[in-house]
Design a protein around this motif. Structure first.
Motif, PDB file in Angstrom:
ATOM      1  N   SER A   3      -8.135  22.756 -16.594  1.00 16.88           N
ATOM      2  CA  SER A   3      -7.264  22.133 -17.590  1.00 16.88           C
ATOM      3  C   SER A   3      -6.307  21.185 -16.884  1.00 16.88           C
ATOM      4  O   SER A   3      -6.150  21.209 -15.661  1.00 16.88           O
ATOM      5  CB  SER A   3      -6.479  23.189 -18.375  1.00 16.88           C
ATOM      6  OG  SER A   3      -5.571  23.868 -17.519  1.00 16.88           O
ATOM      7  N   VAL A   4      -5.648  20.347 -17.672  1.00 18.69           N
ATOM      8  CA  VAL A   4      -4.709  19.358 -17.145  1.00 18.69           C
ATOM      9  C   VAL A   4      -3.362  19.547 -17.831  1.00 18.69           C
ATOM     10  O   VAL A   4      -3.295  19.691 -19.058  1.00 18.69           O
ATOM     11  CB  VAL A   4      -5.215  17.919 -17.380  1.00 18.69           C
ATOM     12  CG1 VAL A   4      -4.193  16.901 -16.879  1.00 18.69           C
ATOM     13  CG2 VAL A   4      -6.555  17.697 -16.706  1.00 18.69           C
ATOM     14  N   LYS A   5      -2.319  19.542 -17.046  1.00 17.82           N
ATOM     15  CA  LYS A   5      -0.955  19.590 -17.574  1.00 17.82           C
ATOM     16  C   LYS A   5      -0.438  18.154 -17.616  1.00 17.82           C
ATOM     17  O   LYS A   5      -0.468  17.441 -16.605  1.00 17.82           O
ATOM     18  CB  LYS A   5      -0.071  20.453 -16.668  1.00 17.82           C
ATOM     19  CG  LYS A   5       1.392  20.529 -17.089  1.00 17.82           C
ATOM     20  CD  LYS A   5       2.162  21.435 -16.135  1.00 17.82           C
ATOM     21  CE  LYS A   5       3.628  21.565 -16.520  1.00 17.82           C
ATOM     22  NZ  LYS A   5       4.356  22.464 -15.584  1.00 17.82           N
ATOM     23  N   ILE A   6       0.021  17.710 -18.786  1.00 15.92           N
ATOM     24  CA  ILE A   6       0.561  16.354 -18.934  1.00 15.92           C
ATOM     25  C   ILE A   6       2.012  16.458 -19.372  1.00 15.92           C
ATOM     26  O   ILE A   6       2.324  17.114 -20.372  1.00 15.92           O
ATOM     27  CB  ILE A   6      -0.253  15.534 -19.946  1.00 15.92           C
ATOM     28  CG1 ILE A   6      -1.709  15.399 -19.457  1.00 15.92           C
ATOM     29  CG2 ILE A   6       0.369  14.152 -20.142  1.00 15.92           C
ATOM     30  CD1 ILE A   6      -2.611  14.641 -20.418  1.00 15.92           C
ATOM     31  N   ILE A   7       2.889  15.838 -18.601  1.00 13.98           N
ATOM     32  CA  ILE A   7       4.323  15.897 -18.888  1.00 13.98           C
ATOM     33  C   ILE A   7       4.731  14.577 -19.518  1.00 13.98           C
ATOM     34  O   ILE A   7       4.715  13.532 -18.872  1.00 13.98           O
ATOM     35  CB  ILE A   7       5.136  16.149 -17.613  1.00 13.98           C
ATOM     36  CG1 ILE A   7       4.580  17.344 -16.850  1.00 13.98           C
ATOM     37  CG2 ILE A   7       6.606  16.381 -17.958  1.00 13.98           C
ATOM     38  CD1 ILE A   7       5.246  17.569 -15.496  1.00 13.98           C
ATOM     39  N   GLY A   8       5.101  14.619 -20.794  1.00 12.22           N
ATOM     40  CA  GLY A   8       5.520  13.433 -21.511  1.00 12.22           C
ATOM     41  C   GLY A   8       4.474  12.978 -22.511  1.00 12.22           C
ATOM     42  O   GLY A   8       3.326  12.727 -22.155  1.00 12.22           O
ATOM     43  N   VAL A  27      -6.026  20.443 -22.424  1.00 11.97           N
ATOM     44  CA  VAL A  27      -4.767  19.803 -22.036  1.00 11.97           C
ATOM     45  C   VAL A  27      -3.585  20.620 -22.535  1.00 11.97           C
ATOM     46  O   VAL A  27      -3.588  21.116 -23.659  1.00 11.97           O
ATOM     47  CB  VAL A  27      -4.670  18.374 -22.631  1.00 11.97           C
ATOM     48  CG1 VAL A  27      -3.297  17.763 -22.350  1.00 11.97           C
ATOM     49  CG2 VAL A  27      -5.774  17.485 -22.080  1.00 11.97           C
ATOM     50  N   GLU A  28      -2.589  20.759 -21.674  1.00 15.63           N
ATOM     51  CA  GLU A  28      -1.268  21.245 -22.087  1.00 15.63           C
ATOM     52  C   GLU A  28      -0.339  20.040 -22.044  1.00 15.63           C
ATOM     53  O   GLU A  28      -0.037  19.510 -20.976  1.00 15.63           O
ATOM     54  CB  GLU A  28      -0.761  22.340 -21.144  1.00 15.63           C
ATOM     55  CG  GLU A  28      -1.487  23.657 -21.293  1.00 15.63           C
ATOM     56  CD  GLU A  28      -0.830  24.759 -20.457  1.00 15.63           C
ATOM     57  OE1 GLU A  28      -0.067  24.423 -19.536  1.00 15.63           O
ATOM     58  OE2 GLU A  28      -1.088  25.932 -20.732  1.00 15.63           O
ATOM     59  N   LEU A  29       0.082  19.587 -23.220  1.00 13.63           N
ATOM     60  CA  LEU A  29       0.901  18.382 -23.337  1.00 13.63           C
ATOM     61  C   LEU A  29       2.348  18.766 -23.617  1.00 13.63           C
ATOM     62  O   LEU A  29       2.658  19.329 -24.666  1.00 13.63           O
ATOM     63  CB  LEU A  29       0.358  17.487 -24.452  1.00 13.63           C
ATOM     64  CG  LEU A  29       1.128  16.195 -24.749  1.00 13.63           C
ATOM     65  CD1 LEU A  29       1.161  15.277 -23.526  1.00 13.63           C
ATOM     66  CD2 LEU A  29       0.515  15.471 -25.949  1.00 13.63           C
ATOM     67  N   TYR A  30       3.229  18.456 -22.679  1.00 14.83           N
ATOM     68  CA  TYR A  30       4.650  18.806 -22.788  1.00 14.83           C
ATOM     69  C   TYR A  30       5.463  17.597 -23.245  1.00 14.83           C
ATOM     70  O   TYR A  30       5.335  16.509 -22.696  1.00 14.83           O
ATOM     71  CB  TYR A  30       5.190  19.283 -21.445  1.00 14.83           C
ATOM     72  CG  TYR A  30       4.694  20.642 -21.009  1.00 14.83           C
ATOM     73  CD1 TYR A  30       5.489  21.781 -21.193  1.00 14.83           C
ATOM     74  CD2 TYR A  30       3.439  20.791 -20.435  1.00 14.83           C
ATOM     75  CE1 TYR A  30       5.032  23.035 -20.790  1.00 14.83           C
ATOM     76  CE2 TYR A  30       2.973  22.039 -20.034  1.00 14.83           C
ATOM     77  CZ  TYR A  30       3.779  23.152 -20.218  1.00 14.83           C
ATOM     78  OH  TYR A  30       3.325  24.398 -19.823  1.00 14.83           O
ATOM     79  N   GLU A  31       6.301  17.794 -24.250  1.00 18.40           N
ATOM     80  CA  GLU A  31       7.222  16.764 -24.720  1.00 18.40           C
ATOM     81  C   GLU A  31       8.571  17.413 -25.007  1.00 18.40           C
ATOM     82  O   GLU A  31       8.645  18.359 -25.794  1.00 18.40           O
ATOM     83  CB  GLU A  31       6.678  16.091 -25.988  1.00 18.40           C
ATOM     84  CG  GLU A  31       7.651  15.147 -26.669  1.00 18.40           C
ATOM     85  CD  GLU A  31       8.209  14.093 -25.726  1.00 18.40           C
ATOM     86  OE1 GLU A  31       9.452  13.983 -25.645  1.00 18.40           O
ATOM     87  OE2 GLU A  31       7.414  13.383 -25.069  1.00 18.40           O
ATOM     88  N   MET A  32       9.621  16.926 -24.359  1.00 12.81           N
ATOM     89  CA  MET A  32      10.918  17.594 -24.493  1.00 12.81           C
ATOM     90  C   MET A  32      11.630  17.272 -25.810  1.00 12.81           C
ATOM     91  O   MET A  32      12.520  18.020 -26.242  1.00 12.81           O
ATOM     92  CB  MET A  32      11.832  17.256 -23.322  1.00 12.81           C
ATOM     93  CG  MET A  32      12.350  15.844 -23.267  1.00 12.81           C
ATOM     94  SD  MET A  32      13.473  15.628 -21.853  1.00 12.81           S
ATOM     95  CE  MET A  32      14.075  13.968 -22.139  1.00 12.81           C
ATOM     96  N   ASP A 127      -0.253  22.322  -6.595  1.00 13.48           N
ATOM     97  CA  ASP A 127      -1.710  22.509  -6.676  1.00 13.48           C
ATOM     98  C   ASP A 127      -2.218  22.619  -8.113  1.00 13.48           C
ATOM     99  O   ASP A 127      -3.388  22.912  -8.337  1.00 13.48           O
ATOM    100  CB  ASP A 127      -2.131  23.743  -5.876  1.00 13.48           C
ATOM    101  CG  ASP A 127      -1.454  25.018  -6.358  1.00 13.48           C
ATOM    102  OD1 ASP A 127      -0.612  24.940  -7.288  1.00 13.48           O
ATOM    103  OD2 ASP A 127      -1.766  26.093  -5.813  1.00 13.48           O
ATOM    104  N   GLN A 128      -1.354  22.386  -9.104  1.00 10.40           N
ATOM    105  CA  GLN A 128      -1.780  22.385 -10.497  1.00 10.40           C
ATOM    106  C   GLN A 128      -2.038  20.947 -10.928  1.00 10.40           C
ATOM    107  O   GLN A 128      -1.191  20.075 -10.759  1.00 10.40           O
ATOM    108  CB  GLN A 128      -0.724  23.005 -11.402  1.00 10.40           C
ATOM    109  CG  GLN A 128      -1.143  23.031 -12.877  1.00 10.40           C
ATOM    110  CD  GLN A 128      -0.098  23.695 -13.762  1.00 10.40           C
ATOM    111  OE1 GLN A 128       0.991  24.026 -13.304  1.00 10.40           O
ATOM    112  NE2 GLN A 128      -0.426  23.880 -15.027  1.00 10.40           N
ATOM    113  N   LEU A 129      -3.217  20.666 -11.480  1.00  8.30           N
ATOM    114  CA  LEU A 129      -3.576  19.317 -11.887  1.00  8.30           C
ATOM    115  C   LEU A 129      -2.602  18.853 -12.978  1.00  8.30           C
ATOM    116  O   LEU A 129      -2.567  19.400 -14.077  1.00  8.30           O
ATOM    117  CB  LEU A 129      -5.018  19.279 -12.396  1.00  8.30           C
ATOM    118  CG  LEU A 129      -5.603  17.895 -12.697  1.00  8.30           C
ATOM    119  CD1 LEU A 129      -5.463  16.963 -11.499  1.00  8.30           C
ATOM    120  CD2 LEU A 129      -7.062  18.026 -13.107  1.00  8.30           C
ATOM    121  N   THR A 130      -1.828  17.819 -12.649  1.00  4.93           N
ATOM    122  CA  THR A 130      -0.718  17.395 -13.506  1.00  4.93           C
ATOM    123  C   THR A 130      -0.659  15.874 -13.576  1.00  4.93           C
ATOM    124  O   THR A 130      -0.799  15.190 -12.559  1.00  4.93           O
ATOM    125  CB  THR A 130       0.627  17.923 -12.970  1.00  4.93           C
ATOM    126  OG1 THR A 130       0.578  19.340 -12.873  1.00  4.93           O
ATOM    127  CG2 THR A 130       1.782  17.516 -13.874  1.00  4.93           C
TER     128      THR A 130
END
Length: 478
Positions: A3-8, A27-32, A127-130
């Motif tokens: 999986s991919v972590k996406i910030i924003g 995908v884990e999509l982070y939005e503040m 080491d986490q795909l980001t």
């Protein structure tokens, strides 16, 4: 890594998330937002356009057209949505901002492979795909975390990034927190243009036209005589600016200079810049005016217009006073005043390779304005590429950068190979593309040939990565 972590979830993050999902990657999509907002954003929607509503020229064989055409052929979600939400803008692609961001939010939210988390991210695991796509107003905490990762290579130059965000008060005063105690900062100031209510424009004093008759006559033009221009200029130069701290160096991005900064370079500089009257003949006189202010439609309802190129650093009350000196805007009602905000971006030539991965931490990719591109389309483009590259990494493939002859490849080539000591954000221009092997004097022919070469190379690259993916799929099913 599966999986991919996406910030924003701005332009780059939303595009990157969709590119991953369409390739079967979770995908884990982070939005503040809305848990934590920024002074520049007005909603919690994804891909909110802050500064203007224009995605630049649609004229064939221009550099912005080439970039968008490459993205269309690569299947960019946001470019597709932009065309669905287009408003009249002559030869440019402009969108209804609210409709555009709402549509992007809707499409991303209903994608089953994208899990949305509304929270601020303050730590990045090496080491986490980001994919970091936090944009120009990255929070202080995350900026410091990026600084930590950037410094791990041991190079002093790699510390060069801004770790500050803007805070504004109701009176238009912009304050920035004192900078952290790190050695170097890399930043520039970007700008937001004012918006007025359409009903408050005196249409008897303005006219519709497009410069050089390119596209349809979708711009409202406010003509000025020499006397009106001089009165406006004197008021602009005497206007009270927002105060800045003594430690702040106003390092503006050259193509987004506040109008008062342009005016200080000479009394005619605005007439050769955002107020250039060439090609805007007034139908009532048959001649171009001495100067002109252009207004572009802001939304599909056509109930608001933005003042093209009129970003400024004046206090809100001063803006109202000065801008109402423009013919047709004497009684203007402002839906938004111009503002200045600090843009955060990393020193990509020191930190990133050609596939937007950190050289020291290859599981971490950067996309959007934080990696040093300027402009909406350019941000979407790097998000698209980051999503493609991250998907390749999940599949165990080696990411392949787009060819240098493409607009996509030239843009990434610039941000990863520019002089790190002089690095500044860039829009796509023909200057970034490699010259043709054979010298061509005719400018239009040269640009057409560069576009043809770029699109040909793009098709070759798309076929190459599709072949690799197909081979991996066959191996996996064997």
């Amino acid at each position: 890594m599966d999986s991919v972590k996406i910030i924003g979830a701005g332009l780059a993050g939303s595009e990157a998330a969709w590119q991953c999902a369409r390739r079967g990657v979770r995908v884990e999509l982070y939005e503040m937002r809305p848990v934590r907002s920024t002074p520049a954003h007005q909603t919690a929607d994804f891909a909110e356009l802050v500064c203007s509503n224009s995605l630049k020229s649609e004229s064939e064989n221009t550099a912005p057209w080439l970039l968008k055409e490459e993205m269309r052929r690569t299947v960019s979600l946001l470019i597709e949505i932009a065309r669905e939400c287009a408003v009249p803008a002559g030869h440019a692609l402009a969108v209804d901002r609210a409709v555009f961001s709402a549509k992007v939010t809707e499409v991303i939210s209903r994608e089953p492979l994208i899990h949305i988390l509304r929270e601020e991210v303050t730590e990045i695991t090496e080491d986490q795909l980001t994919i970091v796509a936090t944009g120009p107003l990255t929070s202080d905490a995350l900026s410091l975390e990026i600084a930590r990762l950037s410094q791990s290579g041991g190079s002093p130059e790699s510390e060069e990034l801004s770790c500050r965000t803007r805070v504004s008060d109701p009176h238009g005063q912009i304050r920035l927190p004192e900078p952290p105690g790190s050695a170097h900062h890399l930043y520039f100031y970007d700008s937001i243009s004012p918006i007025v209510e359409a009903d408050s424009i005196d249409m008897a004093k303005v006219y519709l036209a497009a410069r050089y008759d390119k596209g349809t006559a979708d711009y409202i033009n406010c003509p000025m005589s020499k006397e009106e221009y001089d009165r406006f200029l004197d008021a602009l130069l005497s206007g009270e600016a927002v105060e800045t701290k003594e430690w702040e160096k106003l390092n503006y991005f050259e193509s987004c200079l506040p109008i008062e900064e342009i005016a200080r370079r000479g009394r005619d500089t605005l007439r050769f810049g955002p107020m250039k009257p060439v090609g805007l003949k007034d139908p009532r006189t048959g001649r171009p005016p001495y100067a002109v202010v252009q207004l572009r439609q802001e939304n599909l309802r056509a109930d608001s217009y933005n003042l093209v190129g009129f970003q400024n650093h004046l206090r809100f009350g001063e803006q109202a006073r000065v801008l109402r000196l423009i013919p047709g805007l004497e009684n203007a009602k402002f839906l938004r005043f111009g503002q200045i905000h600090r843009n955060t971006y990393i020193n990509s030539p020191m930190l990133l390779n050609a596939t937007q991965q950190m050289k020291e931490h290859p599981a971490i990719l950067f996309a959007g304005q934080i990696c040093g591109v300027e402009g909406y389309v350019e941000s979407i483009a790097t998000g698209m590429l980051a999503g493609i590259h991250a998907s390749a990494l999940v599949s165990g493939e080696t990411p392949v950068a787009p060819p240098r002859a493409t607009a996509l490849g030239s843009l990434v080539n610039y941000i990863t190979n520019a002089d790190p000591k002089k690095f500044q954000p860039a829009n796509i221009t023909f200057d970034l593309l490699p010259p043709l092997e054979k010298k061509v004097r005719d400018r239009q022919l040269r640009h057409r040939m560069q576009c043809e070469l770029g699109l040909s190379e793009l098709e070759r690259w798309l076929a190459e990565i599709a072949e690799v993916r197909s081979q991996n799929a066959e191996v996996g099913s064997a």
